[in-house]
Design a protein around this motif. Sequence first.
Motif, PDB file in Angstrom:
ATOM      1  N   SER A   1      -5.497 -13.974  -7.702  1.00  0.00           N
ATOM      2  CA  SER A   1      -5.794 -13.338  -6.418  1.00  0.00           C
ATOM      3  C   SER A   1      -4.937 -13.984  -5.337  1.00  0.00           C
ATOM      4  O   SER A   1      -4.859 -15.210  -5.243  1.00  0.00           O
ATOM      5  CB  SER A   1      -7.280 -13.492  -6.089  1.00  0.00           C
ATOM      6  N   PHE A   2      -4.276 -13.145  -4.539  1.00  0.00           N
ATOM      7  CA  PHE A   2      -3.398 -13.635  -3.477  1.00  0.00           C
ATOM      8  C   PHE A   2      -3.825 -13.038  -2.137  1.00  0.00           C
ATOM      9  O   PHE A   2      -4.326 -11.922  -2.079  1.00  0.00           O
ATOM     10  CB  PHE A   2      -1.941 -13.238  -3.746  1.00  0.00           C
ATOM     11  N   ASP A   3      -3.590 -13.775  -1.075  1.00  0.00           N
ATOM     12  CA  ASP A   3      -3.854 -13.267   0.268  1.00  0.00           C
ATOM     13  C   ASP A   3      -2.552 -12.747   0.866  1.00  0.00           C
ATOM     14  O   ASP A   3      -1.802 -13.488   1.494  1.00  0.00           O
ATOM     15  CB  ASP A   3      -4.453 -14.371   1.155  1.00  0.00           C
ATOM     16  N   PHE A   4      -2.303 -11.448   0.640  1.00  0.00           N
ATOM     17  CA  PHE A   4      -1.080 -10.839   1.154  1.00  0.00           C
ATOM     18  C   PHE A   4      -1.265 -10.236   2.551  1.00  0.00           C
ATOM     19  O   PHE A   4      -0.356  -9.614   3.084  1.00  0.00           O
ATOM     20  CB  PHE A   4      -0.601  -9.745   0.194  1.00  0.00           C
ATOM     21  N   GLY A   5      -2.441 -10.412   3.133  1.00  0.00           N
ATOM     22  CA  GLY A   5      -2.685  -9.930   4.491  1.00  0.00           C
ATOM     23  C   GLY A   5      -2.609  -8.424   4.607  1.00  0.00           C
ATOM     24  O   GLY A   5      -2.966  -7.683   3.688  1.00  0.00           O
ATOM     25  N   SER A   6      -2.099  -7.957   5.745  1.00  0.00           N
ATOM     26  CA  SER A   6      -2.084  -6.514   6.037  1.00  0.00           C
ATOM     27  C   SER A   6      -1.129  -5.739   5.129  1.00  0.00           C
ATOM     28  O   SER A   6      -1.221  -4.515   5.048  1.00  0.00           O
ATOM     29  CB  SER A   6      -1.679  -6.282   7.495  1.00  0.00           C
ATOM     30  N   PHE A   7      -0.243  -6.441   4.431  1.00  0.00           N
ATOM     31  CA  PHE A   7       0.713  -5.749   3.571  1.00  0.00           C
ATOM     32  C   PHE A   7       0.032  -4.933   2.466  1.00  0.00           C
ATOM     33  O   PHE A   7       0.628  -4.011   1.921  1.00  0.00           O
ATOM     34  CB  PHE A   7       1.687  -6.749   2.923  1.00  0.00           C
ATOM     35  N   VAL A   8      -1.195  -5.297   2.099  1.00  0.00           N
ATOM     36  CA  VAL A   8      -1.846  -4.625   0.969  1.00  0.00           C
ATOM     37  C   VAL A   8      -3.109  -3.867   1.379  1.00  0.00           C
ATOM     38  O   VAL A   8      -3.872  -3.416   0.526  1.00  0.00           O
ATOM     39  CB  VAL A   8      -2.188  -5.622  -0.155  1.00  0.00           C
ATOM     40  N   ASN A   9      -3.332  -3.690   2.670  1.00  0.00           N
ATOM     41  CA  ASN A   9      -4.565  -3.030   3.113  1.00  0.00           C
ATOM     42  C   ASN A   9      -4.472  -1.512   3.104  1.00  0.00           C
ATOM     43  O   ASN A   9      -5.503  -0.829   3.152  1.00  0.00           O
ATOM     44  CB  ASN A   9      -4.935  -3.497   4.523  1.00  0.00           C
ATOM     45  N   TYR A  10      -3.259  -0.989   3.054  1.00  0.00           N
ATOM     46  CA  TYR A  10      -3.082   0.460   3.178  1.00  0.00           C
ATOM     47  C   TYR A  10      -2.145   0.974   2.084  1.00  0.00           C
ATOM     48  O   TYR A  10      -1.590   0.219   1.313  1.00  0.00           O
ATOM     49  CB  TYR A  10      -2.513   0.799   4.570  1.00  0.00           C
TER      50      TYR A  10
END
Length: 282
Positions: free
Chosen positions: A107-116
């Motif tokens: 699990s990675f925290d890619f931020g807003s890059f993966v929210n949409y």
Amino acid sequence: MVINSKTSLQETLEIARKEGKIIGLVPTMGALHDGHLSLINFAYSHCDKVVVSVFVNPTQFNNASDLEKYPRDVTKDAEFLRTHNPETIIFTPEVSEIYSGKVESESFDFGSFVNYMEGEFRTGHFDGVGSVLKRLFEIVKPDKAFFGEKDYQQLLVVKKLVEITGQDVEIIGCPTSRNEFGLAQSSRNFRLTDSELKEAELIYKALSKVKKMFDTNSIKEIENDVEKMFEAHPSFELEYFSIVKEDDLIPTTNKEPKQKYRAFIAAFLGEVRLIDNMALNY
């Protein structure tokens, strides 16, 4: 040269490193085509030695049927590279070479890059992408790795991955390679009939129209126009269309000065899911 073992690959690359050669990596899931070839040629313009990994990564498919149907033919891929770039190293590991033990994503925290967009419609996809690339970077230890802008969202995710993991590899984006109809080159295109390949140019036409409209029309007007284009072609099912700020990939409804924007589309043509994107104001 086809190498299946990560140990053999590392021994081969160590010789190149001692000779001072710059090593590039082009990660693929096989079914190689002219789009991959453009990436490989781009890699050779920056590197002395190029590794093309051919590995269908199970952890980035949230649809088991899509994984099953993904085209696989390592022999054909090897012949393709022998014809065009015979000096290329093809790395074709088994799943056990990439994942020791249980095959699962980190699990990675890619931020807003993966929210949409892909992150919204393909749950867990980018954790799967990050997991396999982290391992490939550990195995190959490339100086540079090359990714096509057709998967622009993935490109930004990979850059974020390297920031998170601290791996010493430069991520380089390469222009989207397109066929004669403007369709972005993709391994999924092999699943389209000749008539569907021609019909699929609708995606490029839509993006090109969006680019022309962007300076003079509101985002809502553009969205409505794209929806109408796809409604007029019932063989297509539009999954999403988004105009986003390029630096964070957050969809927007208002244009801001000095902000770069990009349009993204995902659509089904029959059972084949196609994606594409285009820069709008530069």
